[in-house]
Design a protein around this motif. Structure first.
Motif, PDB file in Angstrom:
ATOM      1  N   LEU A   1      -7.745   2.829   4.155  1.00 43.95           N
ATOM      2  CA  LEU A   1      -6.816   1.717   4.389  1.00 43.95           C
ATOM      3  C   LEU A   1      -5.404   2.208   4.752  1.00 43.95           C
ATOM      4  O   LEU A   1      -4.465   1.428   4.755  1.00 43.95           O
ATOM      5  N   ARG A   2      -5.267   3.492   5.055  1.00 41.74           N
ATOM      6  CA  ARG A   2      -3.908   4.039   5.230  1.00 41.74           C
ATOM      7  C   ARG A   2      -3.239   3.525   6.520  1.00 41.74           C
ATOM      8  O   ARG A   2      -2.057   3.208   6.530  1.00 41.74           O
ATOM      9  N   ARG A   3      -4.002   3.454   7.614  1.00 42.40           N
ATOM     10  CA  ARG A   3      -3.396   3.055   8.880  1.00 42.40           C
ATOM     11  C   ARG A   3      -3.077   1.563   8.858  1.00 42.40           C
ATOM     12  O   ARG A   3      -3.912   0.742   8.423  1.00 42.40           O
ATOM     13  N   HIS A   4      -1.903   1.168   9.314  1.00 44.42           N
ATOM     14  CA  HIS A   4      -1.473  -0.228   9.319  1.00 44.42           C
ATOM     15  C   HIS A   4      -0.909  -0.624  10.687  1.00 44.42           C
ATOM     16  O   HIS A   4      -0.379   0.224  11.411  1.00 44.42           O
ATOM     17  N   VAL A   5      -1.041  -1.901  10.973  1.00 43.35           N
ATOM     18  CA  VAL A   5      -0.364  -2.478  12.136  1.00 43.35           C
ATOM     19  C   VAL A   5       0.814  -3.302  11.631  1.00 43.35           C
ATOM     20  O   VAL A   5       0.756  -3.888  10.540  1.00 43.35           O
ATOM     21  N   LEU A   6       1.876  -3.332  12.430  1.00 44.83           N
ATOM     22  CA  LEU A   6       3.105  -4.042  12.053  1.00 44.83           C
ATOM     23  C   LEU A   6       3.370  -5.164  13.054  1.00 44.83           C
ATOM     24  O   LEU A   6       3.271  -4.947  14.270  1.00 44.83           O
ATOM     25  N   TYR A   7       3.678  -6.321  12.529  1.00 47.27           N
ATOM     26  CA  TYR A   7       4.086  -7.460  13.366  1.00 47.27           C
ATOM     27  C   TYR A   7       5.508  -7.852  12.987  1.00 47.27           C
ATOM     28  O   TYR A   7       5.911  -7.714  11.825  1.00 47.27           O
ATOM     29  N   ARG A   8       6.245  -8.355  13.975  1.00 46.02           N
ATOM     30  CA  ARG A   8       7.636  -8.742  13.731  1.00 46.02           C
ATOM     31  C   ARG A   8       7.864 -10.181  14.201  1.00 46.02           C
ATOM     32  O   ARG A   8       7.312 -10.604  15.215  1.00 46.02           O
ATOM     33  N   ALA A   9       8.713 -10.885  13.462  1.00 47.16           N
ATOM     34  CA  ALA A   9       9.224 -12.191  13.890  1.00 47.16           C
ATOM     35  C   ALA A   9      10.738 -12.088  13.893  1.00 47.16           C
ATOM     36  O   ALA A   9      11.330 -11.631  12.906  1.00 47.16           O
TER      37      ALA A   9
ATOM     38  N   PRO B   1     -13.872  -9.446  -4.787  1.00 49.38           N
ATOM     39  CA  PRO B   1     -13.902  -8.407  -3.742  1.00 49.38           C
ATOM     40  C   PRO B   1     -13.659  -8.940  -2.335  1.00 49.38           C
ATOM     41  O   PRO B   1     -13.243  -8.193  -1.455  1.00 49.38           O
ATOM     42  N   ARG B   2     -13.911 -10.233  -2.102  1.00 47.80           N
ATOM     43  CA  ARG B   2     -13.588 -10.794  -0.775  1.00 47.80           C
ATOM     44  C   ARG B   2     -12.082 -10.781  -0.548  1.00 47.80           C
ATOM     45  O   ARG B   2     -11.599 -10.557   0.559  1.00 47.80           O
ATOM     46  N   VAL B   3     -11.339 -11.033  -1.613  1.00 48.95           N
ATOM     47  CA  VAL B   3      -9.869 -11.072  -1.507  1.00 48.95           C
ATOM     48  C   VAL B   3      -9.300  -9.666  -1.349  1.00 48.95           C
ATOM     49  O   VAL B   3      -8.342  -9.448  -0.611  1.00 48.95           O
ATOM     50  N   THR B   4      -9.915  -8.715  -2.043  1.00 48.51           N
ATOM     51  CA  THR B   4      -9.333  -7.369  -2.075  1.00 48.51           C
ATOM     52  C   THR B   4      -9.987  -6.410  -1.075  1.00 48.51           C
ATOM     53  O   THR B   4      -9.726  -5.212  -1.120  1.00 48.51           O
ATOM     54  N   GLU B   5     -10.803  -6.951  -0.171  1.00 52.51           N
ATOM     55  CA  GLU B   5     -11.510  -6.091   0.787  1.00 52.51           C
ATOM     56  C   GLU B   5     -10.545  -5.148   1.524  1.00 52.51           C
ATOM     57  O   GLU B   5     -10.866  -3.984   1.755  1.00 52.51           O
ATOM     58  N   PHE B   6      -9.362  -5.644   1.877  1.00 55.62           N
ATOM     59  CA  PHE B   6      -8.424  -4.824   2.637  1.00 55.62           C
ATOM     60  C   PHE B   6      -7.196  -4.452   1.806  1.00 55.62           C
ATOM     61  O   PHE B   6      -6.166  -4.042   2.337  1.00 55.62           O
ATOM     62  N   LEU B   7      -7.302  -4.639   0.502  1.00 58.79           N
ATOM     63  CA  LEU B   7      -6.234  -4.244  -0.422  1.00 58.79           C
ATOM     64  C   LEU B   7      -6.746  -3.044  -1.210  1.00 58.79           C
ATOM     65  O   LEU B   7      -7.769  -2.469  -0.889  1.00 58.79           O
ATOM     66  N   ALA B   8      -6.069  -2.681  -2.263  1.00 56.22           N
ATOM     67  CA  ALA B   8      -6.433  -1.439  -2.954  1.00 56.22           C
ATOM     68  C   ALA B   8      -7.640  -1.587  -3.879  1.00 56.22           C
ATOM     69  O   ALA B   8      -7.945  -0.681  -4.637  1.00 56.22           O
ATOM     70  N   GLY B   9      -8.338  -2.747  -3.828  1.00 49.65           N
ATOM     71  CA  GLY B   9      -9.518  -2.934  -4.666  1.00 49.65           C
ATOM     72  C   GLY B   9      -9.261  -3.993  -5.725  1.00 49.65           C
ATOM     73  O   GLY B   9      -8.112  -4.351  -5.992  1.00 49.65           O
ATOM     74  N   PRO B  10     -10.339  -4.529  -6.330  1.00 51.23           N
ATOM     75  CA  PRO B  10     -10.186  -5.583  -7.332  1.00 51.23           C
ATOM     76  C   PRO B  10      -9.272  -5.150  -8.479  1.00 51.23           C
ATOM     77  O   PRO B  10      -9.237  -3.977  -8.857  1.00 51.23           O
ATOM     78  N   LEU B  11      -8.533  -6.119  -9.031  1.00 47.56           N
ATOM     79  CA  LEU B  11      -7.608  -5.837 -10.138  1.00 47.56           C
ATOM     80  C   LEU B  11      -8.192  -6.323 -11.453  1.00 47.56           C
ATOM     81  O   LEU B  11      -8.843  -7.369 -11.511  1.00 47.56           O
TER      82      LEU B  11
ATOM     83  N   ILE C   1      11.811 -10.700  10.209  1.00 48.09           N
ATOM     84  CA  ILE C   1      10.839 -10.651   9.112  1.00 48.09           C
ATOM     85  C   ILE C   1       9.591  -9.983   9.673  1.00 48.09           C
ATOM     86  O   ILE C   1       9.156 -10.302  10.789  1.00 48.09           O
ATOM     87  N   VAL C   2       9.015  -9.059   8.921  1.00 45.90           N
ATOM     88  CA  VAL C   2       7.839  -8.328   9.400  1.00 45.90           C
ATOM     89  C   VAL C   2       6.616  -8.735   8.583  1.00 45.90           C
ATOM     90  O   VAL C   2       6.714  -9.426   7.560  1.00 45.90           O
ATOM     91  N   SER C   3       5.468  -8.290   9.037  1.00 46.38           N
ATOM     92  CA  SER C   3       4.240  -8.416   8.273  1.00 46.38           C
ATOM     93  C   SER C   3       3.349  -7.253   8.676  1.00 46.38           C
ATOM     94  O   SER C   3       3.446  -6.760   9.805  1.00 46.38           O
ATOM     95  N   PHE C   4       2.518  -6.796   7.764  1.00 44.34           N
ATOM     96  CA  PHE C   4       1.674  -5.660   8.108  1.00 44.34           C
ATOM     97  C   PHE C   4       0.364  -5.732   7.338  1.00 44.34           C
ATOM     98  O   PHE C   4       0.284  -6.338   6.270  1.00 44.34           O
ATOM     99  N   THR C   5      -0.630  -5.108   7.915  1.00 49.95           N
ATOM    100  CA  THR C   5      -1.950  -5.068   7.290  1.00 49.95           C
ATOM    101  C   THR C   5      -2.765  -3.969   7.950  1.00 49.95           C
ATOM    102  O   THR C   5      -2.296  -3.321   8.890  1.00 49.95           O
ATOM    103  N   VAL C   6      -3.971  -3.777   7.459  1.00 44.84           N
ATOM    104  CA  VAL C   6      -4.860  -2.806   8.116  1.00 44.84           C
ATOM    105  C   VAL C   6      -5.425  -3.448   9.383  1.00 44.84           C
ATOM    106  O   VAL C   6      -5.582  -4.671   9.451  1.00 44.84           O
ATOM    107  N   PRO C   7      -5.756  -2.633  10.390  1.00 46.90           N
ATOM    108  CA  PRO C   7      -6.249  -3.206  11.659  1.00 46.90           C
ATOM    109  C   PRO C   7      -7.456  -4.124  11.475  1.00 46.90           C
ATOM    110  O   PRO C   7      -7.596  -5.117  12.186  1.00 46.90           O
TER     111      PRO C   7
END
Ligand SMILES: CC(C)(COP(=O)(O)OP(=O)(O)OC[C@H]1O[C@@H](n2cnc3c(N)ncnc32)[C@H](O)[C@@H]1OP(=O)(O)O)[C@@H](O)C(=O)NCCC(=O)NCCS
Length: 193
Positions: A177-185, A39-49, A138-144
Motif C-alpha cells: 500500500l506504499r504507493r499513493h496517488v495525490l489529487y488536488r482541489a 475488512p471491506r472498509v480497511t482493504e486499502f488501509l493498514a488493516g482491520p483495527l 485541499i488535497v486527497s490521496f489514496t492507493v491507486p
C-alpha cells in the motif's frame, strides 16, 4: 499552514441535503469500531483495527478538532442512521513534498456506500475549508487501487498530476500500500452541479 489559515466564525457542524456532519459523541465509538473491524472498509488501509485502536483513533480525531477547529466529522443521516462513518478535513502528520497541507478524507460503513454520501459530505467539507478555514488548496490521496475513493475525488472535481504520485513515508519499502496517488482541489474548485 502553507496555504492559509482561517478567518471568521466557523460553524460547529455542517448540514447538506441528506446529512449532518457533526462533532463526535461517545455512542459513536461502538459503530466506529464495527466499521474499523470490517475488512471491506480497511482493504486499502493498514488493516482491520481492534476496539482499542479504533477508540484511540477517535481520541486522535477529538484532539485534531481541538487543535484545528475542524477534523473528520461524524456523519449522521438524520432520522435514519445515527453514525455512518466520517467525512471531513485532516492535517497529515507526515512529511511529503505536498505537506504541510489539509486533506479531505472519508470512511463510511459499507451499508452506506453507493448512496452518494461521501461525495455529498466532502463537498460540504471542501466548502468549509475554502470558505471558513481560508484554505487555498485541499488535497486527497489514496492507493491507486482504491477506485471508490478515487471516484469520490474525481466527482468533486479534484485533479491528479501523476508527477505528484508518492510513496507514503509511514509505510516501509516494499509494502503493497506504499504507493499513493495525490489529487488536488484549489479554490474555487470546479464541481458537477
Ligand atoms: C471511499 C468510500 C467512502 C466511497 O463510498 P461510495 O459509496 O463509493 O461513494 P459515494 O458515497 O460518493 O457514493 C457514490 C455512489 O453512490 C451512487 N448514488 C446513489 N444514490 C446517489 C445519490 N442520491 N447521489 C449521488 N450518488 C448516488 C453513485 O452513483 C455512486 O455509485 P457507483 O459507486 O456505482 O458509481 C467508501 O468506499 C469507503 O468508506 N471505503 C473504505 C474507506 C476508504 O477506503 N476510505 C478512503 C481512504 S483514502
Amino acid at each position: 499552514m502553507a496555504n492559509g489559515v482561517g478567518g471568521g466564525e466557523r460553524p460547529r457542524e455542517l448540514r447538506t441535503d441528506r446529512l449532518l456532519l457533526r462533532r463526535w459523541r461517545s455512542d459513536d465509538r461502538a459503530p466506529f469500531a464495527a466499521l474499523n473491524a470490517d475488512p471491506r472498509v480497511t482493504e486499502f488501509l493498514a488493516g482491520p483495527l481492534s476496539r482499542a485502536s479504533s477508540d484511540a483513533l477517535a481520541e486522535r480525531i477529538e484532539a485534531h478538532f481541538a487543535q484545528y477547529g475542524f477534523g473528520p466529522w461524524a456523519v449522521e443521516v438524520p432520522g435514519e442512521i445515527p453514525f455512518a462513518g466520517f467525512v471531513g478535513l485532516g492535517v497529515p502528520g507526515f512529511t511529503a513534498p505536498f505537506t504541510p497541507c489539509v486533506e479531505v478524507l472519508w470512511r463510511l460503513a459499507p451499508a452506506c456506500w453507493g448512496r452518494g454520501y461521501a461525495t455529498e459530505g466532502a463537498r460540504a467539507a471542501l466548502d468549509f475549508g475554502f470558505t471558513h478555514a481560508g484554505l487555498a488548496e485541499i488535497v486527497s490521496f489514496t492507493v491507486p487501487a482504491n477506485v471508490r475513493s478515487r471516484a469520490v475525488m474525481e466527482r468533486l472535481g479534484m485533479t491528479r498530476d501523476p508527477a505528484d504520485d508518492f510513496d507514503h513515508p509511514e509505510l516501509p519499502a516494499g509494502h503493497s500500500l506504499r504507493r499513493h496517488v495525490l489529487y488536488r482541489a484549489r479554490f474555487p474548485v470546479a464541481r458537477d452541479v
